[in-house]
Scaffold this motif. Sequence first.
Motif, mmCIF file in Angstrom:
data_model
loop_
_atom_site.group_PDB
_atom_site.id
_atom_site.type_symbol
_atom_site.label_atom_id
_atom_site.label_comp_id
_atom_site.label_asym_id
_atom_site.label_seq_id
_atom_site.Cartn_x
_atom_site.Cartn_y
_atom_site.Cartn_z
ATOM 1 N N LEU A 1 0.991 3.804 8.963
ATOM 2 C CA LEU A 1 0.591 3.317 7.643
ATOM 3 C C LEU A 1 0.307 4.479 6.690
ATOM 4 C CD1 LEU A 1 -1.763 0.322 8.535
ATOM 5 C CD2 LEU A 1 0.630 0.236 7.783
ATOM 6 N N LEU B 1 10.405 4.971 2.903
ATOM 7 C CA LEU B 1 9.617 4.693 4.114
ATOM 8 C C LEU B 1 10.428 3.890 5.114
ATOM 9 C CD1 LEU B 1 8.077 1.624 4.386
ATOM 10 C CD2 LEU B 1 6.952 2.502 2.352
ATOM 11 N N ILE C 1 -5.821 2.452 2.557
ATOM 12 C CA ILE C 1 -5.033 2.257 3.778
ATOM 13 C C ILE C 1 -5.904 1.636 4.877
ATOM 14 C CG2 ILE C 1 -3.635 3.425 5.533
ATOM 15 C CD1 ILE C 1 -3.066 5.612 3.375
ATOM 16 N N LEU D 1 10.580 -3.906 -0.849
ATOM 17 C CA LEU D 1 11.001 -3.828 -2.246
ATOM 18 C C LEU D 1 11.718 -2.497 -2.448
ATOM 19 C CD1 LEU D 1 7.701 -5.194 -3.822
ATOM 20 C CD2 LEU D 1 9.915 -6.374 -3.703
ATOM 21 N N PRO D 2 12.403 -2.334 -3.567
ATOM 22 C CA PRO D 2 13.120 -1.070 -3.784
ATOM 23 C C PRO D 2 12.246 0.169 -3.607
ATOM 24 C CG PRO D 2 13.785 -2.673 -5.425
ATOM 25 C CD PRO D 2 12.667 -3.308 -4.642
ATOM 26 N N MET D 3 10.976 0.077 -3.965
ATOM 27 C CA MET D 3 10.108 1.262 -3.843
ATOM 28 C C MET D 3 9.908 1.706 -2.394
ATOM 29 S SD MET D 3 6.305 -0.331 -4.673
ATOM 30 C CE MET D 3 6.691 -1.684 -5.808
ATOM 31 N N ASP D 4 10.265 0.828 -1.438
ATOM 32 C CA ASP D 4 10.058 1.141 -0.019
ATOM 33 C C ASP D 4 11.244 1.844 0.626
ATOM 34 O OD1 ASP D 4 7.538 -0.219 -0.008
ATOM 35 O OD2 ASP D 4 8.646 -2.113 -0.008
ATOM 36 N N TYR E 1 -2.698 -1.215 -4.676
ATOM 37 C CA TYR E 1 -1.919 -0.231 -3.916
ATOM 38 C C TYR E 1 -0.636 0.136 -4.673
ATOM 39 C CZ TYR E 1 -0.636 2.228 0.441
ATOM 40 O OH TYR E 1 -0.321 3.176 1.366
ATOM 41 N N ALA F 1 4.734 -10.764 8.015
ATOM 42 C CA ALA F 1 5.570 -9.572 7.875
ATOM 43 C C ALA F 1 5.396 -8.956 6.494
ATOM 44 C CB ALA F 1 7.033 -9.938 8.086
ATOM 45 N N MET F 2 5.606 -7.628 6.426
ATOM 46 C CA MET F 2 5.641 -6.991 5.121
ATOM 47 C C MET F 2 6.953 -7.375 4.436
ATOM 48 S SD MET F 2 4.075 -3.217 5.818
ATOM 49 C CE MET F 2 2.515 -3.019 6.696
ATOM 50 N N MET F 3 6.955 -7.269 3.110
ATOM 51 C CA MET F 3 8.130 -7.631 2.338
ATOM 52 C C MET F 3 8.636 -6.345 1.687
ATOM 53 S SD MET F 3 8.166 -10.741 -0.351
ATOM 54 C CE MET F 3 7.953 -11.997 0.923
ATOM 55 N N ASP G 1 5.969 6.921 -0.324
ATOM 56 C CA ASP G 1 6.189 6.165 -1.563
ATOM 57 C C ASP G 1 5.099 6.531 -2.563
ATOM 58 O OD1 ASP G 1 6.589 4.428 -3.611
ATOM 59 O OD2 ASP G 1 5.886 2.655 -2.519
ATOM 60 N N ARG H 1 11.183 5.172 8.847
ATOM 61 C CA ARG H 1 10.873 4.344 10.020
ATOM 62 C C ARG H 1 12.099 4.223 10.939
ATOM 63 N NH1 ARG H 1 6.359 -0.240 9.847
ATOM 64 N NH2 ARG H 1 4.680 1.003 8.939
ATOM 65 N N ASP I 1 3.738 5.785 5.645
ATOM 66 C CA ASP I 1 4.258 4.894 4.601
ATOM 67 C C ASP I 1 3.725 5.312 3.233
ATOM 68 O OD1 ASP I 1 5.489 3.354 6.544
ATOM 69 O OD2 ASP I 1 4.083 1.676 6.394
ATOM 70 N N ASN I 2 2.436 5.556 3.195
ATOM 71 C CA ASN I 2 1.776 5.922 1.944
ATOM 72 C C ASN I 2 2.386 7.195 1.365
ATOM 73 O OD1 ASN I 2 -0.473 7.914 0.842
ATOM 74 N ND2 ASN I 2 -1.143 5.860 0.265
ATOM 75 N N SER J 1 4.878 5.783 -5.562
ATOM 76 C CA SER J 1 4.582 4.826 -6.640
ATOM 77 C C SER J 1 3.105 4.444 -6.606
ATOM 78 C CB SER J 1 5.484 3.592 -6.550
ATOM 79 O OG SER J 1 5.133 2.790 -5.464
ATOM 80 N N CYS K 1 1.645 -9.778 -0.660
ATOM 81 C CA CYS K 1 2.788 -10.126 0.183
ATOM 82 C C CYS K 1 3.710 -8.924 0.406
ATOM 83 C CB CYS K 1 3.566 -11.293 -0.424
ATOM 84 S SG CYS K 1 4.170 -10.949 -2.078
ATOM 85 N N HIS K 2 3.471 -7.826 -0.321
ATOM 86 C CA HIS K 2 4.325 -6.644 -0.200
ATOM 87 C C HIS K 2 3.962 -5.862 1.069
ATOM 88 C CE1 HIS K 2 5.088 -2.293 -1.765
ATOM 89 N NE2 HIS K 2 6.157 -2.717 -1.142
ATOM 90 N N ARG K 3 2.846 -5.148 1.036
ATOM 91 C CA ARG K 3 2.476 -4.358 2.225
ATOM 92 C C ARG K 3 1.109 -4.754 2.776
ATOM 93 N NH1 ARG K 3 6.600 -1.701 3.320
ATOM 94 N NH2 ARG K 3 5.655 -0.740 5.114
ATOM 95 N N LEU K 4 0.676 -5.958 2.419
ATOM 96 C CA LEU K 4 -0.483 -6.617 3.032
ATOM 97 C C LEU K 4 -1.835 -5.984 2.679
ATOM 98 C CD1 LEU K 4 1.029 -7.312 6.581
ATOM 99 C CD2 LEU K 4 1.452 -8.500 4.416
#
Lengths: 340, 340, 340
Positions: free
Chosen positions: A148, A322, A298, A316-319, C69, A312-314, A155, A326, A151-152, A157, C49-52
């Motif tokens: 986690l 990460l 976090i 988006l383009p910003m991800d 976030y 589940a995580m969703m 990205d 992964r 991930d931070n 953003s 719903c994005h990264r919880l």
Amino acid sequence: MFLRDCWYVVAWSHEVPSQGLLARTVLGEALVLFRTQDGSVAALADRCCHRLAPLSRGRHEGDCVRCGYHGLAFDAHGRCVEVPGMETVPPGLAVRTYPVVEHNRWVFVWMGEPERANRRWLPDNFSCDHPDWVYRPGYLHYEVPWQLIADNLLDFSHLSYVHEATLGGSTAIARARPRIDPIERGLRIGREVKSVPAPPYYAALRAFDGPIDRWFIYDFLLPATLLMNSGGRLHGAPEGDSASEVHLHSCQALTPETESSTHYFFQQAHPRHLGDEKVTEGLYQGVIRAFEEDRAMISAQYGAIRRGGEQAMMSLPMDAALLQFRRLVEREAAREAGLT
Amino acid sequence: MFLRDCWYVVAWSHEVPSQGLLARTVLGEALVLFRTQDGSVAALADRCCHRLAPLSRGRHEGDCVRCGYHGLAFDAHGRCVEVPGMETVPPGLAVRTYPVVEHNRWVFVWMGEPERANRRWLPDNFSCDHPDWVYRPGYLHYEVPWQLIADNLLDFSHLSYVHEATLGGSTAIARARPRIDPIERGLRIGREVKSVPAPPYYAALRAFDGPIDRWFIYDFLLPATLLMNSGGRLHGAPEGDSASEVHLHSCQALTPETESSTHYFFQQAHPRHLGDEKVTEGLYQGVIRAFEEDRAMISAQYGAIRRGGEQAMMSLPMDAALLQFRRLVEREAAREAGLT
Amino acid sequence: MFLRDCWYVVAWSHEVPSQGLLARTVLGEALVLFRTQDGSVAALADRCCHRLAPLSRGRHEGDCVRCGYHGLAFDAHGRCVEVPGMETVPPGLAVRTYPVVEHNRWVFVWMGEPERANRRWLPDNFSCDHPDWVYRPGYLHYEVPWQLIADNLLDFSHLSYVHEATLGGSTAIARARPRIDPIERGLRIGREVKSVPAPPYYAALRAFDGPIDRWFIYDFLLPATLLMNSGGRLHGAPEGDSASEVHLHSCQALTPETESSTHYFFQQAHPRHLGDEKVTEGLYQGVIRAFEEDRAMISAQYGAIRRGGEQAMMSLPMDAALLQFRRLVEREAAREAGLT
């Protein structure tokens, strides 16, 4: 999940004294670190092979560590060299050791098979070890799995929201889309924003009398190390005009302590000509404040994930970065497991 | 694993007042203790049979305890003798009771079938109850399973390392090999060391102007009780010259609270002629400091075992007594289970 | 076990500010509450719903909450209305919402299927919202499953023991047997005691110069709401003589936070003519002290149940109401599960 064929930062060099022992847990394994008389660092499993007491509660004696419970002594190779009351040490009495390298003020341990240890994979954290640069060492402990935090870092953003009052200062950072390029064992990520206010933490370094252009260019390398050039200059000023720029180098390294906790080693360096100790300190204070903002967010995210069941995580383009990283970790884990 | 057919120390006598209740957990079972009007101690399960509230949060009334939730009263035999609002008590309303014996200032409970309770198995902790001896009662709480503490008490080689600055003072103790003899329900262990410095905690008792000979002779009895004679005299002085000796008697009793925590009752006694209250206090301070050293080491050992997975301990000659005692416990457990 | 087709108190109205967010967990689900610009309360799942990440660590902006976030914004219907850096929001980006009603100073959420939400089932906690009554809001947090607290509220015989020095004052309460009548979605319970001392907490309200008659008449409704009229008058005085009476109204509502923790919302109201702010405060202090007595006892009971394994509770006549209510909950749970 942990990768094992990696160098992990286990300590700042100054944390391992010439006399004394340092206990630290990496990938769920308890280690004890000490320096032999020639100054090199040894890393042993922190459990005596006799009755499993932690060696770190014992004593550093020359090139050995002596268990504080019943007095067995072990050398830097993990071999037992003395059992009180026995003339000779029974064969096979030993504790595990780990390859160690000291590099750029950091002590790294190799957690995989020792014969696979590859010094080429050490990160180039040059600004901790260069006369033209000044840094201050930092450390945070996270009660959060390392992924986690990676991930931070992958990205930026989040700078617009988590660090609005520290590193960010503009929603332009979140709106910008980074370049993402694969490199050996990692990704190179670049993000630029034009004509934004100087972020609050630049105040320690330089006053700008107008909006600035900012850049963040970093490599993110296995297992989880960020090496970054970042900076800002007056909007429209020519590139490379160091007289009007802020130019920084930093490194952040994640070392899993357990499945659910992480060591976070970091440093933020500035060119020596950019200021004195007061500037170094001001910069550090700005950074540590921001990293505490990350840790709060976090940790809250991890709390929500633990309590919240299987949602589940969703993506988006910003991800994008990460997700790519992964997948890189998964490929490397499969390779280590002999699946590829 | 717990043995049940044993007397366990549940409290010092002075901990069970003539008015009031004492709650204590033994072998994972919560007990409430109180004195009836004739002064004898009753031990009941600390859960009202009605809605399972702890009786220890209620009130001591004469020969009874009254539940503080809905007012049911139970006598020393565990029988319910009153239900508020009911003319007669429904049959069978009762809580479990445990056989109790008070002996040498300690309150013992029998955790097995009551009809098997055997007073012959009470340890002879005479020095708590003898005009020629002076003791001070002690207690420590361990967040550790009882077996690791028993291991510690069965191998005094640790005195040289854990207690270097308190009870030990010389590596000769670790180098010496004890005599180990089987006795009824336990082992007798004797260790002697010659011409060693007086240990730091003797300072409260006597100044020696040269090295001394020391002895430790103790019985270690089921379930986990140590009864010890120990002492020291000037190196080469004749045995039994009480004018030049330090001669002590002590008892240490382990009572499992749960699978992973233990009550540690202890006393260290000296002959009355050896000194006044200041001596008693000085001796106690020396002992408690040492027992805290044990607790720190054993707690760290237990932490390493819990975190470290399945690594087996490795047996060395110094472990002879603890291995024999572990086998004795296993045989006794098999006997209790009807397997032998 | 939780019932879902119920209104649960999630907050006092004043806890949800016009600006800002309130996080609260109900039935193990994390919620974030805020007011839209028209003043009404919205309740959303407290996980982006994005990264919880928890939305409650974000920001209230007009009719929306923005995640702290990465900046996604959600409206009161849970729909994502903005993703930083995207021109249009991808379809389906949303978080769950819960029906909300504000009623008698309390904010209720409906935890079942929204279309089954039935406003007729809101409790009539009138005395929080009536010019002739004065109340003070209260809240306690329990680390105990809600059922054990409901049991407590359904059997007032405990007043004689748990609240001997506060609400009780006489064993007559435990000896009295209540009337228990089924009503819609609950039970009506009435208990009267004659010629008993005034309870200590009445001292704030009125001095009686002799024994009094007391009454407790309450509805206990699904999911776990107590609405009570209670009072006392001089023994033998005629009913309805308000000049010589104490007459109170109160409401206590249990909202499960998790399987093992509970929100306890309560208020104790008195007629305005009975006294000023000092009286209100004195009454509140008497009540909170008593509710802390309950919490201590029920927490101890829960501790004993957790540690003590499978021992069943034993039912006595005093348990009639709580057994009836437990059956009512089981029937309702079966209905919700479609089994009846």
